[in-house]
Design a protein around this motif. Sequence first.
Motif, PDB file in Angstrom:
ATOM      1  N   ARG A 231      -1.067   0.349  10.193  1.00  0.00           N
ATOM      2  CA  ARG A 231      -2.120  -0.406   9.517  1.00  0.00           C
ATOM      3  C   ARG A 231      -2.262   0.059   8.076  1.00  0.00           C
ATOM      4  O   ARG A 231      -2.474   1.247   7.792  1.00  0.00           O
ATOM      5  CB  ARG A 231      -3.446  -0.226  10.249  1.00  0.00           C
ATOM      6  N   ASP A 232      -2.153  -0.864   7.117  1.00  0.00           N
ATOM      7  CA  ASP A 232      -2.295  -0.532   5.699  1.00  0.00           C
ATOM      8  C   ASP A 232      -3.740  -0.181   5.375  1.00  0.00           C
ATOM      9  O   ASP A 232      -4.657  -0.976   5.636  1.00  0.00           O
ATOM     10  CB  ASP A 232      -1.846  -1.705   4.835  1.00  0.00           C
ATOM     11  N   THR A 233      -3.948   1.002   4.803  1.00  0.00           N
ATOM     12  CA  THR A 233      -5.256   1.428   4.304  1.00  0.00           C
ATOM     13  C   THR A 233      -5.053   2.107   2.947  1.00  0.00           C
ATOM     14  O   THR A 233      -5.261   3.313   2.816  1.00  0.00           O
ATOM     15  CB  THR A 233      -5.943   2.391   5.289  1.00  0.00           C
ATOM     16  N   PRO A 234      -4.597   1.329   1.956  1.00  0.00           N
ATOM     17  CA  PRO A 234      -4.321   1.938   0.651  1.00  0.00           C
ATOM     18  C   PRO A 234      -5.593   2.525   0.048  1.00  0.00           C
ATOM     19  O   PRO A 234      -6.686   2.010   0.299  1.00  0.00           O
ATOM     20  CB  PRO A 234      -3.796   0.758  -0.169  1.00  0.00           C
ATOM     21  N   PRO A 235      -5.497   3.641  -0.688  1.00  0.00           N
ATOM     22  CA  PRO A 235      -4.239   4.231  -1.176  1.00  0.00           C
ATOM     23  C   PRO A 235      -3.647   5.298  -0.261  1.00  0.00           C
ATOM     24  O   PRO A 235      -2.649   5.908  -0.615  1.00  0.00           O
ATOM     25  CB  PRO A 235      -4.676   4.864  -2.496  1.00  0.00           C
ATOM     26  N   THR A 236      -4.257   5.545   0.931  1.00  0.00           N
ATOM     27  CA  THR A 236      -3.793   6.669   1.742  1.00  0.00           C
ATOM     28  C   THR A 236      -2.694   6.310   2.732  1.00  0.00           C
ATOM     29  O   THR A 236      -1.967   7.189   3.188  1.00  0.00           O
ATOM     30  CB  THR A 236      -4.970   7.297   2.507  1.00  0.00           C
ATOM     31  N   LEU A 237      -2.547   5.022   3.101  1.00  0.00           N
ATOM     32  CA  LEU A 237      -1.471   4.601   4.001  1.00  0.00           C
ATOM     33  C   LEU A 237      -1.084   3.175   3.635  1.00  0.00           C
ATOM     34  O   LEU A 237      -1.936   2.285   3.640  1.00  0.00           O
ATOM     35  CB  LEU A 237      -1.935   4.675   5.459  1.00  0.00           C
ATOM     36  N   PHE A 238       0.186   2.967   3.292  1.00  0.00           N
ATOM     37  CA  PHE A 238       0.614   1.627   2.903  1.00  0.00           C
ATOM     38  C   PHE A 238       2.106   1.471   3.132  1.00  0.00           C
ATOM     39  O   PHE A 238       2.868   2.443   3.126  1.00  0.00           O
ATOM     40  CB  PHE A 238       0.277   1.354   1.430  1.00  0.00           C
ATOM     41  N   HIS A 239       2.523   0.225   3.362  1.00  0.00           N
ATOM     42  CA  HIS A 239       3.939  -0.080   3.527  1.00  0.00           C
ATOM     43  C   HIS A 239       4.626  -0.123   2.166  1.00  0.00           C
ATOM     44  O   HIS A 239       4.045  -0.572   1.183  1.00  0.00           O
ATOM     45  CB  HIS A 239       4.119  -1.413   4.255  1.00  0.00           C
ATOM     46  N   LEU A 240       5.866   0.302   2.172  1.00  0.00           N
ATOM     47  CA  LEU A 240       6.592   0.375   0.912  1.00  0.00           C
ATOM     48  C   LEU A 240       7.138  -0.971   0.483  1.00  0.00           C
ATOM     49  O   LEU A 240       7.501  -1.152  -0.674  1.00  0.00           O
ATOM     50  CB  LEU A 240       7.757   1.371   1.016  1.00  0.00           C
ATOM     51  N   HIS A 241       7.215  -1.925   1.401  1.00  0.00           N
ATOM     52  CA  HIS A 241       7.853  -3.202   1.091  1.00  0.00           C
ATOM     53  C   HIS A 241       6.866  -4.361   1.144  1.00  0.00           C
ATOM     54  O   HIS A 241       7.239  -5.494   1.335  1.00  0.00           O
ATOM     55  CB  HIS A 241       9.004  -3.456   2.066  1.00  0.00           C
ATOM     56  N   LYS A 242       5.567  -4.045   0.963  1.00  0.00           N
ATOM     57  CA  LYS A 242       4.542  -5.088   0.960  1.00  0.00           C
ATOM     58  C   LYS A 242       3.797  -5.063  -0.373  1.00  0.00           C
ATOM     59  O   LYS A 242       3.893  -4.086  -1.139  1.00  0.00           O
ATOM     60  CB  LYS A 242       3.565  -4.875   2.123  1.00  0.00           C
ATOM     61  N   PRO A 243       3.008  -6.102  -0.656  1.00  0.00           N
ATOM     62  CA  PRO A 243       2.243  -6.115  -1.911  1.00  0.00           C
ATOM     63  C   PRO A 243       1.298  -4.930  -2.058  1.00  0.00           C
ATOM     64  O   PRO A 243       0.923  -4.560  -3.172  1.00  0.00           O
ATOM     65  CB  PRO A 243       1.470  -7.439  -1.827  1.00  0.00           C
ATOM     66  N   SER A 244       0.906  -4.324  -0.923  1.00  0.00           N
ATOM     67  CA  SER A 244      -0.010  -3.182  -0.986  1.00  0.00           C
ATOM     68  C   SER A 244       0.664  -1.899  -1.445  1.00  0.00           C
ATOM     69  O   SER A 244       0.002  -0.886  -1.657  1.00  0.00           O
ATOM     70  CB  SER A 244      -0.638  -2.941   0.393  1.00  0.00           C
ATOM     71  N   SER A 245       1.985  -1.934  -1.599  1.00  0.00           N
ATOM     72  CA  SER A 245       2.711  -0.733  -2.005  1.00  0.00           C
ATOM     73  C   SER A 245       2.265  -0.253  -3.374  1.00  0.00           C
ATOM     74  O   SER A 245       2.053  -1.044  -4.296  1.00  0.00           O
ATOM     75  CB  SER A 245       4.217  -1.008  -2.037  1.00  0.00           C
ATOM     76  N   LEU A 246       2.122   1.052  -3.503  1.00  0.00           N
ATOM     77  CA  LEU A 246       1.739   1.657  -4.780  1.00  0.00           C
ATOM     78  C   LEU A 246       2.926   2.278  -5.505  1.00  0.00           C
ATOM     79  O   LEU A 246       2.768   2.868  -6.571  1.00  0.00           O
ATOM     80  CB  LEU A 246       0.665   2.730  -4.551  1.00  0.00           C
ATOM     81  N   LEU A 247       4.108   2.131  -4.936  1.00  0.00           N
ATOM     82  CA  LEU A 247       5.288   2.670  -5.598  1.00  0.00           C
ATOM     83  C   LEU A 247       5.666   1.796  -6.790  1.00  0.00           C
ATOM     84  O   LEU A 247       5.539   0.573  -6.737  1.00  0.00           O
ATOM     85  CB  LEU A 247       6.469   2.728  -4.626  1.00  0.00           C
ATOM     86  N   PRO A 248       6.157   2.392  -7.877  1.00  0.00           N
ATOM     87  CA  PRO A 248       6.613   1.599  -9.013  1.00  0.00           C
ATOM     88  C   PRO A 248       7.867   0.805  -8.644  1.00  0.00           C
ATOM     89  O   PRO A 248       8.570   1.133  -7.684  1.00  0.00           O
ATOM     90  CB  PRO A 248       6.920   2.652 -10.083  1.00  0.00           C
ATOM     91  N   GLU A 249       8.153  -0.228  -9.407  1.00  0.00           N
ATOM     92  CA  GLU A 249       9.272  -1.101  -9.072  1.00  0.00           C
ATOM     93  C   GLU A 249      10.603  -0.369  -9.036  1.00  0.00           C
ATOM     94  O   GLU A 249      11.491  -0.727  -8.262  1.00  0.00           O
ATOM     95  CB  GLU A 249       9.333  -2.260 -10.086  1.00  0.00           C
ATOM     96  N   ASP A 250      10.758   0.648  -9.871  1.00  0.00           N
ATOM     97  CA  ASP A 250      12.034   1.360  -9.901  1.00  0.00           C
ATOM     98  C   ASP A 250      12.135   2.417  -8.805  1.00  0.00           C
ATOM     99  O   ASP A 250      13.078   3.202  -8.760  1.00  0.00           O
ATOM    100  CB  ASP A 250      12.259   2.010 -11.266  1.00  0.00           C
ATOM    101  N   ASP A 251      11.140   2.451  -7.910  1.00  0.00           N
ATOM    102  CA  ASP A 251      11.122   3.445  -6.841  1.00  0.00           C
ATOM    103  C   ASP A 251      10.991   2.793  -5.466  1.00  0.00           C
ATOM    104  O   ASP A 251      10.555   3.411  -4.514  1.00  0.00           O
ATOM    105  CB  ASP A 251       9.965   4.427  -7.060  1.00  0.00           C
ATOM    106  N   GLN A 252      11.344   1.528  -5.367  1.00  0.00           N
ATOM    107  CA  GLN A 252      11.224   0.806  -4.104  1.00  0.00           C
ATOM    108  C   GLN A 252      12.462   1.045  -3.238  1.00  0.00           C
ATOM    109  O   GLN A 252      13.188   0.133  -2.879  1.00  0.00           O
ATOM    110  CB  GLN A 252      11.036  -0.696  -4.385  1.00  0.00           C
ATOM    111  N   TRP A 253      12.692   2.289  -2.850  1.00  0.00           N
ATOM    112  CA  TRP A 253      13.925   2.622  -2.158  1.00  0.00           C
ATOM    113  C   TRP A 253      13.924   2.245  -0.690  1.00  0.00           C
ATOM    114  O   TRP A 253      14.934   2.377  -0.009  1.00  0.00           O
ATOM    115  CB  TRP A 253      14.266   4.087  -2.348  1.00  0.00           C
TER     116      TRP A 253
END
Length: 485
Positions: A231-253
């Motif tokens: 379950r996404d609960t940003p900023p403490t838990l989020f999927h890396l491949h969804k809009p809720s991701s906080l990773l920068p675009e160059d870090d979407q590994w």
Amino acid sequence: MPSNHHPRFEELLEAGRARRKHCPRSALSVCGLAAERDPVAIVQQSSEGRVPALVPLRYARMAASPFAFFRGLAMVQAADLASQPHSGILVQACGDAHLMNYGFFASPERNLLFDICDFDETHQAPWEWDVKRLATSLVLAARTLGLSDATGRGIVEAATGTYRRRMNEYARMSQMDVWYSKVSFDQLCASAHNDHLREQLDRLGQRARNRTHQRLLPKITADTGARLQLRDTPPTLFHLHKPSSLLPEDDQWLADGLADPALQPMMDDYLSTLKEDRALLVRRFNRVDIAFKVVGVGSVGTRCLVILLQDDYDQPLFLQLKEARPSVLERFTQPCVHGHQGKRVVFGQRLMQAASDVFLGWTTGPAGRHFYVRQLRDMKASADLENFDAETLRAYGQACAWTLARAHAKSGGQAAVIAGYMGNSGKFSDALSRYALLYADQVESDFEVFSRAIADGVLPVDASVDIGPFGSKRPSIKASVEDAG
């Protein structure tokens, strides 16, 4: 034959006493500072390479109190310790032995143990560096609770006295006996001196026993109909491949989720570091979902993933992949000898703990980042310091000192040398208590500089999360346990 009747025992004690010529015990009270010391610059340096969107959350947690600031920045004290006299007696050190890094967890036999539970900074270093970090944290915790410095000094003297006495006991034990020694839940309860402490321990023990993968499952997952999903609960838990991701675009590994080819090599690499039977056990689980999980205070912004796996009967296993960066001690001691920072963490944990996670291993991710792997939660619980009184903090500090002495005796194999250096008087405790009070003053001064940098807009802060005085998201006990993984 008991070691204290053996001539070698006296030789080792004398070797420890001889170290006092190099560094008198009174010199341990010296509160020297590293040259060109700028707390704000060190904070900014320590944020390099972290996820940029999470750095303000890290600063917010550190801004909760001087204790939280101290907890989140081991690098400052490491630099200061390196500028001070030390005994020269080396062990595998924890590197971040403040009192929030101890707690209960399950042994492989499902027994509840009390031990150090964070080894991100483990490295070979002088044993007293760990004791000094624990002692300073006790003074800062006492001040956070509104206790006087006289009370704080007494708490440190009790903890360091316990460390000295326990080290004397381990010095008289064979290496095998030290290796198999442990601090169990039952032992702590038996040594509790008052009803309030026993009640605290009982609550912690019950909470630890209830913190299993099965109980965690409904708390952080949701049933989408097709399959379970974290379950996404940003900023403490989020999927890396969804809009809720906080990773920068160059870090979407892991931008394509579980289909991304980056994950399988990481898992294969990890499984190769486990014993064959444990690797076989992990292979009996299927990967269901993966997400980014923020942990702790000092680790906020480093890359940390949680993987949900299930067996054929839908029973869960949560694994945590946590980024391993170089230890803060490395630049002041010696280079990492393991060739991999994740392996360093695993080695240190296995060497220092009485028993370690059966799934503990390491791996390498994209861009060459190093990770170590462990269970996210397995009967783990840490103390709720906000509910402590002076007597409970004193007893808890002694419990931490006991397990730290055991860890040092096991990791260094030099219990008799350390015992000889400390001696049987109160000189060691007196020096450490004076140091802890002085260094706590320095931490508070650094915290004021840090706070001004926040007020001036130099350091950005995310104030959206309610942070307790010890640097954990409220409610404090839940945050301290869950963030600890």
